[in-house]
Scaffold this active site. Structure first.
Site, short mmCIF file in Angstrom:
data_model
loop_
_atom_site.label_atom_id
_atom_site.label_comp_id
_atom_site.label_asym_id
_atom_site.label_seq_id
_atom_site.Cartn_x
_atom_site.Cartn_y
_atom_site.Cartn_z
N MET A 337 0.94 -1.32 0.12
CA MET A 337 -0.06 -0.03 -0.05
C MET A 337 0.96 1.26 -0.07
SD MET A 337 -3.12 -1.10 -0.16
CE MET A 337 -3.86 0.54 0.09
N ASP A 356 10.72 3.36 5.88
CA ASP A 356 10.28 2.02 6.37
C ASP A 356 11.20 1.83 7.62
OD1 ASP A 356 9.40 -0.55 6.87
OD2 ASP A 356 8.58 -0.59 4.82
N VAL A 413 1.23 1.76 7.69
CA VAL A 413 2.14 0.65 8.51
C VAL A 413 1.20 -0.31 8.74
CG1 VAL A 413 3.91 2.20 9.12
CG2 VAL A 413 1.93 1.66 10.86
N GLU A 415 -1.37 -3.09 10.16
CA GLU A 415 -2.73 -2.77 10.81
C GLU A 415 -2.57 -3.19 12.24
OE1 GLU A 415 -6.21 -1.35 9.23
OE2 GLU A 415 -4.39 -0.38 9.02
N LYS A 420 1.07 1.74 14.73
CA LYS A 420 0.60 2.89 14.42
C LYS A 420 0.89 4.20 15.35
CE LYS A 420 -2.93 1.23 11.17
NZ LYS A 420 -2.32 1.62 9.85
N SER A 442 -7.90 0.55 7.12
CA SER A 442 -8.84 0.19 6.65
C SER A 442 -9.86 -0.39 7.60
CB SER A 442 -8.56 -0.77 5.50
OG SER A 442 -7.92 -1.82 6.33
N HIS A 463 -7.94 6.40 3.12
CA HIS A 463 -8.13 5.29 3.01
C HIS A 463 -8.06 4.98 1.47
CE1 HIS A 463 -10.69 1.23 3.17
NE2 HIS A 463 -9.52 0.80 3.03
N GLU A 475 -11.49 7.18 0.10
CA GLU A 475 -12.25 7.46 1.25
C GLU A 475 -11.48 8.29 2.23
OE1 GLU A 475 -15.44 4.08 2.64
OE2 GLU A 475 -13.40 3.56 2.98
N ASN A 513 -16.25 -0.87 3.10
CA ASN A 513 -15.81 -2.04 3.51
C ASN A 513 -17.28 -2.57 4.17
OD1 ASN A 513 -13.08 -2.30 2.48
ND2 ASN A 513 -12.44 -1.77 4.55
#
Length: 739
Positions: A337, A356, A413, A415, A420, A442, A463, A475, A513
């Site tokens: 992503m 990263d 990063v 989920e 986060k 998400s 998103h 989104e 979703n």
């Protein structure tokens, strides 16, 4: 004579140059005023004995985007008003209006003087139909030049002679392909098809067009000459017999009868090629009038043209916040992503810092951009120097200090709330106080994540959908404390990378979703009931969905569905997930090791290419199967659409989405909700709230509480309201809250 939208200059050779350059518009489009002026220009060229012929070109970078479809919307509004008073008079008025542009182009091509279209950029719809009516057509040799008749994509078809001129210039097979797909043509492709005569250097475009007239271009179209023969032979010929039966079958396979405009194109071409040209234009005009009255045309024009354009222009952007000029953007996380977000940002010409945990991982993320742009170069869609420029804009790093000076940071990063939290704190330590921090989560609510931030008013959700380079929707999620500047910056970013933003208030699963999970869940229920898997997938496609729900689950991963279900049970309790569906997913993942496309086996088997995927035969052994002939196939289609539409209605009721345009456009762009309906809410509006509630109650009785209509819909049914009346997007209201 002077004009508002055109200039007319005649040179020493008696050739008039008509330059189209609308004031206060970035692109030329056909309006009533433009057509009235063109009508007068044709008369002027004909009446002036000193003018031997005319070249029409654009004074802008592009030629024209075609008709202003808001004009068609107004035409339909007038028709609806008149129809209530006098249906016959209304139909005649619509027929005459529908034929205005086609009549004008016919006037031009039979004017007795040669016309040449000098196409310098994008030339779409009615503008390409104007070009086809010209006796000569020259296009600039440039990547910016794209020609198309894309009307079918918004529920209508080329109704100003396009369905008649194209199959008289090229063979019928290529004509049908172009007209029913709305495909873009490069100058080379258009010339190979016989749709344009010459390709010129951009600087010599007008000169080349004028030379055609000087060299004795005939002021008569081929189809107006005696003895004209169709390219590829007549309809009633061996070639025609080989083309038309399969063409009808292919159309049925591709559209499932959901797109009346596509079927009308075949009728126009077939019937039109059997009669003289003027009669053929009248046939086209009749079909165009009929299609204009279809609910599919009204819904698709509204959602896929008007609403989409408004959202792309920032319809939900807070007023009074200055535009953001992005100097540098940071991306946290260089996985699939994050790497995708870095690519689209650099493609928009914005410098990117891709961070990263170590430099090697960050460089691997940059390599994703290298592979994407290299593929574009290989296909001739990008130049090597464009590749070099794009890659030079991406700086891989493992050092948070490199984020200093970023206007916006997008966190992508893993989920996990802890990961986060750490990323947010480390980034904010080096960011300027005015910088905006966005999370690409998400699943985790934004309000909760914003608690990790020292400045929650600058914290927002952005998103993206996978794959980022292909998916056009984003989104934007508002936390409880998100401020207007954060919202405006997020919208500016999404617009800068040429994607469509929709604004969503905070909730589990946000908007898209929630709808997608309902779609998949209904398919799991059907499997458990014993409905054969091929019928589920085929019903989804017949209903207008681009991908069946089982194939979609494979794409997103079955083990991810398992994680989401377990997380939902952990957060909301055992009743939050149907235990039978949990058992199905556990069986697929734990017992059979079927994770989806990523490990080559899910609901489908994925053999090595070039073999195509096919449904896993073992599915039929999981549950006793119902005999196919005992399955109500139309009801399967209805269940899959209704379950999504009900969820969209619930999202509106809860104030998660507050603008029906966003719900409709979002449902089409994110997961392809039956585009012919205009989107999830337009689907309900098209059926009518009262009838829709009745359908939902019938399904609830047979299949359970998922089909329970929310109170909002019951109230709308009672009042006879539509979503666009109840939540009027054009009424003045606060940007962030529901009306």
């Amino acid at each position: 004579m002077s004009y508002t939208n055109f200039t007319l200059d005649t040179d020493a050779d008696g050739i008039a140059l008509v330059t189209w350059n609308m004031p206060d518009r970035s692109m030329n489009v056909f309006t009533e005023e433009v057509m009235n002026e063109l009508d007068k220009i044709i008369d002027q060229v004909v009446a002036d004995a000193g003018i031997k012929g005319a070249v029409i070109t654009s004074g802008k970078d592009s030629f024209s985007g075609g008709a202003d479809l808001t004009m068609l919307q107004k035409m339909l509004t007038v028709f609806a008003t008149e129809k209530a008073r006098d249906p016959e008079k209304a139909a005649k008025l619509l027929f005459d209006n529908a034929g205005r542009m086609g009549g004008l182009w016919r006037k031009l091509e039979t004017s007795g003087k040669p016309w040449v279209s000098a196409i310098n950029g994008t030339c779409m719809g009615g503008a390409f139909e104007l070009s086809l009516a010209c006796h000569g057509r020259v296009a600039a040799d440039s990547d910016k030049v794209k020609m198309a008749l894309p009307e079918v994509k918004v529920g209508i078809f080329p109704g100003a002679g396009g369905t008649q001129r194209v199959p008289r210039l090229t063979d019928q097979q290529q004509a049908l392909q172009m007209l029913t797909s709305g495909q873009n043509l490069s100058p080379q492709k258009a010339k190979a098809m016989g749709l344009i005569h010459e390709i010129a250097e951009p600087a010599k475009l007008v000169e080349t067009a004028k030379a055609m007239i000087k060299n004795g271009l005939k002021a008569v179209q081929p189809w107006d000459e005696k003895g004209f023969k169709l390219p590829g032979g007549p309809v009633y010929s061996a070639a025609g017999a080989n083309l038309w039966p399969p063409a009808i079958a292919i159309l049925r396979r591709e559209t499932h009868g959901n797109y009346p405009a596509a079927a009308a194109i075949l009728k126009c071409v077939y019937e039109g090629l059997l009669v003289p040209f003027d009669t053929a234009l009248r046939i086209e005009q009749r079909y165009f009038t009929e299609i204009m009255q279809s609910k599919e045309a009204a819904a698709m024009i509204r959602s896929l043209f008007v609403s989409l354009q408004e959202l792309n222009k920032g319809a939900r952007r807070p007023a009074g916040v200055p535009d953001t000029k992005f100097k540098k953007i940071g991306i946290l996380g260089a996985g699939f992503m994050g790497a995708g977000i870095a690519y689209v940002t650099a493609k928009a010409g914005i410098p990117v810092v891709l961070l990263d945990r170590d430099l090697e991982s960050a460089q691997k993320g940059k390599a994703h951009s290298d592979s994407l742009v290299s593929d574009q170069v290989k296909k001739g869609r990008a130049k090597p120097e464009e590749k070099d420029k794009l890659l030079s804009l991406i700086t891989p790093t493992a050092d948070y200090a490199d984020l200093a000076g970023c206007d916006l940071v997008v966190e992508a990063v893993f989920e996990d709330s802890g990961v986060k939290k750490a990323a947010t704190e480390q980034a904010e330590a080096v960011l300027k106080s005015s910088a905006i921090f966005a999370s690409n989560t998400s699943t985790i609510p934004i309000t909760g994540l914003a608690k990790n931030s020292a400045r929650p008013k600058n914290f927002i959700g952005i998103h993206f959908f996978s794959p980022v380079d292909k998916m056009m929707l984003v989104e934007i999620i508002l936390g409880k404390k998100t401020g207007d500047k954060a919202l405006a910056t997020a919208i500016d970013f999404v617009r800068a990378i040429k994607k469509t933003p929709i604004v969503v208030n905070d909730t589990r699963g946000f908007y898209v979703n929630r709808c997608v999970l309902r779609y998949m869940s209904e398919a799991y229920k059907m499997l458990i009931e014993g409905v054969p898997a091929p019928m589920i997938e085929n019903a989804a496609k017949a209903a207008g969905m681009p991908v069946g729900p089982l194939a979609l689950t494979d794409e997103t991963a079955i083990d991810l569905a398992q994680k989401i279900m377990k997380q939902t049970i952990g957060d909301l309790g055992d009743k939050a997930v149907d235990p039978r569906q949990m058992a199905l997913i556990n069986t697929m993942v734990d017992d059979h090791g079927r994770f989806g496309r990523k490990n080559g086996k899910g609901f489908y088997d994925y053999p090595a290419k070039p073999a195509k995927k096919k449904l896993w035969p073992g599915l039929k052994d999981l549950y006793p199967q119902i005999e196919p002939e005992k399955v109500d196939y139309e009801e399967l289609q209805q269940r899959l659409l209704v379950t999504i539409a009900l969820e969209a209605a619930r999202v509106m009721e809860e104030g998660i989405v507050t603008d029906p345009r966003e719900a409709d456009v979002g449902s089409i762009l994110a997961f392809g909700f039956a585009p012919y309906t205009g989107g999830a809410l337009s689907y309900i509006d098209g059926i009518g709230a009262r009838r829709f509630v009745k359908i939902a109650k019938g399904l609830q009785k047979k299949y359970g509480a998922e089909f329970k209509a929310p109170k909002l819909l019951l109230d709308m049914a009672e009042k006879g309201e539509t979503f666009y009346e109840r939540f009027d997007p054009y009424a003045k209201r606060d940007v962030k809250q529901a009306a």
